[in-house]
Write a protein that holds these residues in place. Structure first.
Motif, PDB file in Angstrom:
ATOM      1  N   TRP A   1       2.926   6.324   7.870  1.00 49.61           N
ATOM      2  CA  TRP A   1       3.712   6.755   6.707  1.00 49.61           C
ATOM      3  C   TRP A   1       3.083   7.964   6.001  1.00 49.61           C
ATOM      4  CZ3 TRP A   1       4.974   1.308   4.206  1.00 49.61           C
ATOM      5  CH2 TRP A   1       5.711   0.550   5.143  1.00 49.61           C
ATOM      6  N   GLY A   2       2.331   8.748   6.746  1.00 44.77           N
ATOM      7  CA  GLY A   2       1.764   9.985   6.182  1.00 44.77           C
ATOM      8  C   GLY A   2       0.465   9.764   5.438  1.00 44.77           C
ATOM      9  N   ILE A   3      -0.016   8.514   5.382  1.00 45.08           N
ATOM     10  CA  ILE A   3      -1.177   8.214   4.523  1.00 45.08           C
ATOM     11  C   ILE A   3      -2.456   8.928   4.982  1.00 45.08           C
ATOM     12  CG2 ILE A   3      -2.701   6.355   3.713  1.00 45.08           C
ATOM     13  CD1 ILE A   3      -0.200   4.558   3.635  1.00 45.08           C
ATOM     14  N   PRO A   4      -2.812   8.917   6.300  1.00 45.02           N
ATOM     15  CA  PRO A   4      -4.087   9.549   6.668  1.00 45.02           C
ATOM     16  C   PRO A   4      -4.142  11.041   6.321  1.00 45.02           C
ATOM     17  CG  PRO A   4      -3.304   8.138   8.438  1.00 45.02           C
ATOM     18  CD  PRO A   4      -2.187   8.236   7.447  1.00 45.02           C
ATOM     19  N   HIS A   5      -3.097  11.793   6.662  1.00 47.00           N
ATOM     20  CA  HIS A   5      -3.108  13.223   6.335  1.00 47.00           C
ATOM     21  C   HIS A   5      -3.086  13.423   4.817  1.00 47.00           C
ATOM     22  CE1 HIS A   5      -1.419  14.077  10.584  1.00 47.00           C
ATOM     23  NE2 HIS A   5      -2.637  14.559  10.536  1.00 47.00           N
ATOM     24  N   ALA A   6      -2.286  12.616   4.113  1.00 49.07           N
ATOM     25  CA  ALA A   6      -2.190  12.784   2.652  1.00 49.07           C
ATOM     26  C   ALA A   6      -3.516  12.446   1.981  1.00 49.07           C
ATOM     27  CB  ALA A   6      -1.071  11.907   2.097  1.00 49.07           C
ATOM     28  N   ALA A   7      -4.235  11.465   2.518  1.00 49.75           N
ATOM     29  CA  ALA A   7      -5.529  11.102   1.943  1.00 49.75           C
ATOM     30  C   ALA A   7      -6.523  12.245   2.136  1.00 49.75           C
ATOM     31  CB  ALA A   7      -6.062   9.826   2.591  1.00 49.75           C
ATOM     32  N   PHE A   8      -6.504  12.865   3.301  1.00 50.47           N
ATOM     33  CA  PHE A   8      -7.419  13.994   3.546  1.00 50.47           C
ATOM     34  C   PHE A   8      -7.073  15.169   2.626  1.00 50.47           C
ATOM     35  CE2 PHE A   8     -10.537  15.900   6.455  1.00 50.47           C
ATOM     36  CZ  PHE A   8     -11.275  14.764   6.733  1.00 50.47           C
ATOM     37  N   MET A   9      -5.787  15.319   2.329  1.00 50.00           N
ATOM     38  CA  MET A   9      -5.377  16.412   1.447  1.00 50.00           C
ATOM     39  C   MET A   9      -5.817  16.158   0.005  1.00 50.00           C
ATOM     40  SD  MET A   9      -1.494  17.643   0.739  1.00 50.00           S
ATOM     41  CE  MET A   9      -1.104  18.939   1.889  1.00 50.00           C
ATOM     42  N   SER A  10      -5.734  14.900  -0.424  1.00 51.70           N
ATOM     43  CA  SER A  10      -6.005  14.593  -1.835  1.00 51.70           C
ATOM     44  C   SER A  10      -7.420  14.112  -2.090  1.00 51.70           C
ATOM     45  CB  SER A  10      -5.049  13.505  -2.309  1.00 51.70           C
ATOM     46  OG  SER A  10      -5.337  12.323  -1.582  1.00 51.70           O
ATOM     47  N   GLY A  11      -8.148  13.754  -1.034  1.00 53.68           N
ATOM     48  CA  GLY A  11      -9.503  13.232  -1.209  1.00 53.68           C
ATOM     49  C   GLY A  11      -9.535  11.730  -1.433  1.00 53.68           C
ATOM     50  N   ALA A  12      -8.393  11.050  -1.316  1.00 55.91           N
ATOM     51  CA  ALA A  12      -8.417   9.583  -1.418  1.00 55.91           C
ATOM     52  C   ALA A  12      -9.229   9.026  -0.255  1.00 55.91           C
ATOM     53  CB  ALA A  12      -7.000   9.026  -1.376  1.00 55.91           C
ATOM     54  N   ASN A  13     -10.035   7.996  -0.527  1.00 51.80           N
ATOM     55  CA  ASN A  13     -10.806   7.349   0.542  1.00 51.80           C
ATOM     56  C   ASN A  13      -9.858   6.495   1.382  1.00 51.80           C
ATOM     57  OD1 ASN A  13     -13.662   7.944  -0.586  1.00 51.80           O
ATOM     58  ND2 ASN A  13     -12.499   7.110  -2.314  1.00 51.80           N
ATOM     59  N   LEU A  14     -10.290   6.179   2.602  1.00 50.19           N
ATOM     60  CA  LEU A  14      -9.456   5.356   3.475  1.00 50.19           C
ATOM     61  C   LEU A  14     -10.214   4.094   3.880  1.00 50.19           C
ATOM     62  CD1 LEU A  14      -8.011   8.162   5.762  1.00 50.19           C
ATOM     63  CD2 LEU A  14      -6.611   6.526   4.471  1.00 50.19           C
TER      64      LEU A  14
ATOM     65  N   ALA B   1       0.749   8.916  -5.034  1.00 53.00           N
ATOM     66  CA  ALA B   1      -0.060   9.524  -6.101  1.00 53.00           C
ATOM     67  C   ALA B   1      -1.563   9.397  -5.841  1.00 53.00           C
ATOM     68  CB  ALA B   1       0.305   8.892  -7.449  1.00 53.00           C
ATOM     69  N   PHE B   2      -1.988   9.773  -4.618  1.00 54.87           N
ATOM     70  CA  PHE B   2      -3.407   9.621  -4.270  1.00 54.87           C
ATOM     71  C   PHE B   2      -4.294  10.605  -5.023  1.00 54.87           C
ATOM     72  CE2 PHE B   2      -1.953   8.103   0.133  1.00 54.87           C
ATOM     73  CZ  PHE B   2      -2.149   6.771  -0.200  1.00 54.87           C
ATOM     74  N   THR B   3      -5.487  10.138  -5.394  1.00 61.82           N
ATOM     75  CA  THR B   3      -6.525  10.987  -5.975  1.00 61.82           C
ATOM     76  C   THR B   3      -7.845  10.580  -5.324  1.00 61.82           C
ATOM     77  OG1 THR B   3      -7.348   9.489  -7.693  1.00 61.82           O
ATOM     78  CG2 THR B   3      -5.332  10.737  -8.214  1.00 61.82           C
ATOM     79  N   PRO B   4      -8.933  11.340  -5.574  1.00 60.13           N
ATOM     80  CA  PRO B   4     -10.229  10.935  -4.996  1.00 60.13           C
ATOM     81  C   PRO B   4     -10.734   9.607  -5.569  1.00 60.13           C
ATOM     82  CG  PRO B   4     -10.249  13.250  -5.637  1.00 60.13           C
ATOM     83  CD  PRO B   4      -8.982  12.673  -6.200  1.00 60.13           C
TER      84      PRO B   4
ATOM     85  N   MET C   1       2.518  16.373   0.623  1.00 58.09           N
ATOM     86  CA  MET C   1       2.595  16.703  -0.800  1.00 58.09           C
ATOM     87  C   MET C   1       3.513  15.716  -1.509  1.00 58.09           C
ATOM     88  SD  MET C   1       2.399  20.828  -0.731  1.00 58.09           S
ATOM     89  CE  MET C   1       2.220  20.949  -2.486  1.00 58.09           C
ATOM     90  N   GLN C   2       4.577  15.306  -0.824  1.00 56.42           N
ATOM     91  CA  GLN C   2       5.476  14.303  -1.410  1.00 56.42           C
ATOM     92  C   GLN C   2       4.755  12.960  -1.575  1.00 56.42           C
ATOM     93  OE1 GLN C   2       8.562  14.761  -2.586  1.00 56.42           O
ATOM     94  NE2 GLN C   2       8.574  12.628  -3.272  1.00 56.42           N
ATOM     95  N   VAL C   3       4.013  12.551  -0.532  1.00 56.29           N
ATOM     96  CA  VAL C   3       3.257  11.290  -0.606  1.00 56.29           C
ATOM     97  C   VAL C   3       2.336  11.315  -1.826  1.00 56.29           C
ATOM     98  CG1 VAL C   3       1.431   9.941   0.544  1.00 56.29           C
ATOM     99  CG2 VAL C   3       3.345  10.825   1.882  1.00 56.29           C
ATOM    100  N   ASN C   4       1.773  12.485  -2.095  1.00 53.07           N
ATOM    101  CA  ASN C   4       0.789  12.596  -3.174  1.00 53.07           C
ATOM    102  C   ASN C   4       1.396  12.772  -4.560  1.00 53.07           C
ATOM    103  OD1 ASN C   4      -1.626  12.205  -1.771  1.00 53.07           O
ATOM    104  ND2 ASN C   4      -1.572  14.286  -0.953  1.00 53.07           N
ATOM    105  N   THR C   5       2.718  12.850  -4.659  1.00 56.17           N
ATOM    106  CA  THR C   5       3.313  13.022  -5.998  1.00 56.17           C
ATOM    107  C   THR C   5       3.185  11.735  -6.813  1.00 56.17           C
ATOM    108  OG1 THR C   5       5.475  12.398  -5.169  1.00 56.17           O
ATOM    109  CG2 THR C   5       5.023  14.763  -5.328  1.00 56.17           C
ATOM    110  N   GLY C   6       3.313  11.904  -8.127  1.00 59.41           N
ATOM    111  CA  GLY C   6       3.099  10.795  -9.068  1.00 59.41           C
ATOM    112  C   GLY C   6       4.009   9.610  -8.838  1.00 59.41           C
ATOM    113  N   ASP C   7       5.241   9.851  -8.436  1.00 61.21           N
ATOM    114  CA  ASP C   7       6.148   8.729  -8.259  1.00 61.21           C
ATOM    115  C   ASP C   7       6.087   8.140  -6.852  1.00 61.21           C
ATOM    116  OD1 ASP C   7       7.255   7.740 -10.453  1.00 61.21           O
ATOM    117  OD2 ASP C   7       9.237   8.655 -10.222  1.00 61.21           O
ATOM    118  N   ASN C   8       5.200   8.657  -5.999  1.00 58.69           N
ATOM    119  CA  ASN C   8       5.013   8.063  -4.677  1.00 58.69           C
ATOM    120  C   ASN C   8       3.604   7.429  -4.644  1.00 58.69           C
ATOM    121  OD1 ASN C   8       7.173   9.972  -2.440  1.00 58.69           O
ATOM    122  ND2 ASN C   8       7.585   8.957  -4.323  1.00 58.69           N
TER     123      ASN C   8
END
Ligand code: AMP
Length: 553
Positions: A238-251, A219-222, A210-217
């Motif tokens: 750095w948490g990117i794979p799990h954070a991407a799955f949470m936010s829908g960002a592509n990898l 900030a992943f979106t689909p 959730m921190q990775v996905n915040t606006g000042d970090n």
């Protein structure tokens, strides 16, 4: 009184379910020899379920068994990232650049039951097989590779795709387990002593995402495509794979193609919006981008951390390629996001620089304090330096003690009141920006004063003909320690050491200027691409460097 709110566990299973349904259309693209391989998150979720069935029903994984991965960043690895913790087992990411002794140490220490290995790294696994304990029962090979290398292994050898084929594409994921249970095990890449295991919990991973996905970090979106160049074996990428799955960002996963040319090609072809890696990767890529005809216009942000990012590198990306570089600090023990150097609002680009070159601003969930040499608290005034200690819901409170053992809390790593001693020395401003001057063990202690090796390196790397510079403390009869500067020149460079020293003299106090200099072909790197200062100090001690002594003109 207690609240009236639901107490729902924060689990990796929830991230998996959400990503594979709500973000079913998002994709993971793996850069492969045969071209990009694309899978949707729906497919990744289905294959993760098949993998979980195979691990449980065929390979006997139960409870908190450890399932290790020895893999590059790719779609197979993403499936294991999601499946293993979500079935209640523990994912153990193995660093494929570790010396074989350390690799076998950590597989045995963790008592891994299964290793999933990319076919392309089978030689590495084969080299350590004779040293592995019989707790390792199965090897699963993902992708093409020479399986005959495993001929001496007494356990089962399986092909990943064959193993998961024809199994159900849904699984009773462990959504309601205790969120404090271990989900992922990652060992530090420590250059001294044995590596130490950090056991991330479901809760710590979820909150960190959730921190990775915040606006000042990040900030992943689909609408994003994230390119984690940082390996999935280095603090969960750095948490990117799990954070991407949470936010829908592509990898976009680079697999083993981490050289500047294929990286520039994949950026041009797949158009990622965000990327992340250690500084050495970005300095290598810079030369390629300067020389070639590539399109990097898709990148809205590149995150650099893991070691100090020279301001000259950030400015080069900014000015020559219009790529905004964000500096971040963290460590294996901090999941890793500690701080992120976003500037305050209302500033001109020029005014933003003093903030952007710091290690960054701590989020609410990470408390920080500075401890002076006598154990006293140092003020956060941007001037007083001390060792950084941190505390928070995704910060380690102990290390894994080994299978069946209690966790361990070494005094030099944890304070009496439970804060993590980072071993990093620096200052914090009143408005919360951290500036690191050094690792405690890398500070140069010269005649009772401290010299920051990082400051000297950053200044040197600002010289246009310097590709890399590493500065270490070496013994000195008069001062105790003095700096030794080792410098890698760019191809065709004409600058001599005297010119470099004069360049430094314009930027650094004269008493800090190194007298000892050596031009080297390359700076030795650790298994995660950081300068390996221990090796430089050892080469100096063994008289292996061609050292010139320069004094005042
Ligand atoms: P690791 O556990 O391998 O990720 O290493 C963590 C260490 O890397 C930290 O304790 C720092 O010494 C160093 N580090 C990470 N990020 C930065 C940064 N932005 N600037 C300086 N050092 C950093």
């Amino acid at each position: 009184m207690f609240s009236t709110m639901q107490d729902v566990p924060l689990t990796v299973a929830r991230i998996l379910e959400h990503g594979s349904t709500v973000h079913a259309r998002s994709t993971v693209t793996t850069w492969d020899v045969t071209g990009p391989v694309v899978r949707t998150y729906a497919e990744v979720g289905a294959r993760a379920a098949q993998l979980a069935h195979a691990l449980r029903d065929e390979l006997g994984v139960t409870g908190d068994d450890r399932v290790a991965t020895l893999m590059w960043n790719n779609d197979f690895h993403l499936e294991a990232y999601l499946a293993v913790p979500s079935m209640g087992a523990v994912l153990h990411t193995l660093n494929l650049r570790l010396p074989s002794q350390q690799l076998s140490f950590i597989v045995n220490h963790a008592a891994d039951r299964v290793v999933i290995v990319n076919g392309s790294v089978l030689p590495l696994l084969a080299a350590v097989l004779p040293d592995l304990a019989p707790t390792l029962k199965h090897v699963v090979v993902a992708g093409p590779g020479d399986r005959s290398l495993l001929a001496g292994f007494a356990g089962g050898v399986h092909d990943y795709d064959e193993l998961i084929a024809d199994r159900p594409t849904d699984y009773p994921w462990q959504r309601d387990i205790d969120e404090r249970q271990a989900a992922v095990l990652c060992y530090t890449s420590g250059t001294t002593g044995d590596p130490k295991g950090v056991l991330y919990s479901h809760r710590s991973i979820y909150l960190h995402c959730m921190q990775v996905n915040t606006g000042d970090n990040f900030a992943f979106t689909p609408r994003d495509t994230a390119l984690p160049v940082v390996p999935m074996f280095h603090v969960n990428a750095w948490g990117i794979p799990h954070a991407a799955f949470m936010s829908g960002a592509n990898l976009l996963m680079p697999d083993r193609f981490l050289q500047p040319k294929p990286m520039a090609e994949m950026i041009t072809a797949v158009r990622p919006t965000v990327s992340a890696a250690v500084p050495t990767i970005w300095s290598g890529l810079l030369d390629e981008l300067d020389a070639g005809d590539y399109d990097t216009s898709s990148l809205r942000m590149v995150v650099i951390g893991g070691s100090a990012c020279p301001p000259s590198l950030m400015k080069a990306y900014d000015e020559r390629h219009g790529i905004r570089v964000l500096h971040a600090w963290g460590m294996t023990e901090t999941s890793p996001l500690g701080c992120f150097a976003q500037p305050p609002g209302g500033l001109t680009p020029e005014e933003e620089w003093p903030y952007r070159i710091t290690q960054g601003l701590f989020p609410a969930s990470v408390e920080a304090r500075l401890i002076g040499p006598g154990g006293e608290r140092m003020p956060h005034d941007g001037a007083a330096a001390g060792e950084l200690e941190v505390r928070g819901p995704w910060i380690a409170g102990a290390y894994y003690g080994g299978a069946g053992q209690d966790p361990v809390r070494p005094d030099d790593k944890f304070s009496e009141d439970g804060w993590l001693r980072t071993g990093d020395v620096g200052t914090i401003t009143a408005d919360g920006y951290l500036t690191l001057t050094d690792r405690a063990k890398d500070v140069i202690k010269s005649g009772g004063e401290w010299i920051s090796s990082v400051e000297l390196e950053n200044a040197l790397m600002g010289h246009p003909q310097v590709a890399e510079a590493a500065v270490v403390a070496v013994p000195d009869e008069k001062w105790g320690e003095r700096p030794l500067a080792t410098v890698v020149l760019r191809p065709g460079a004409t600058a001599g050491l005297r010119e470099l020293r004069a360049f430094l003299a314009e930027r650094i106090a004269s008493w800090q200027l190194p007298e000892r200099w050596a031009i080297v072909e390359s700076v030795p790197k650790t298994s995660v691409g950081k300068f390996d200062k221990k090796v430089i100090r050892a080469s100096y001690a063994a008289d292996e460097l061609d050292v010139a002594t320069l004094g005042k003109e």
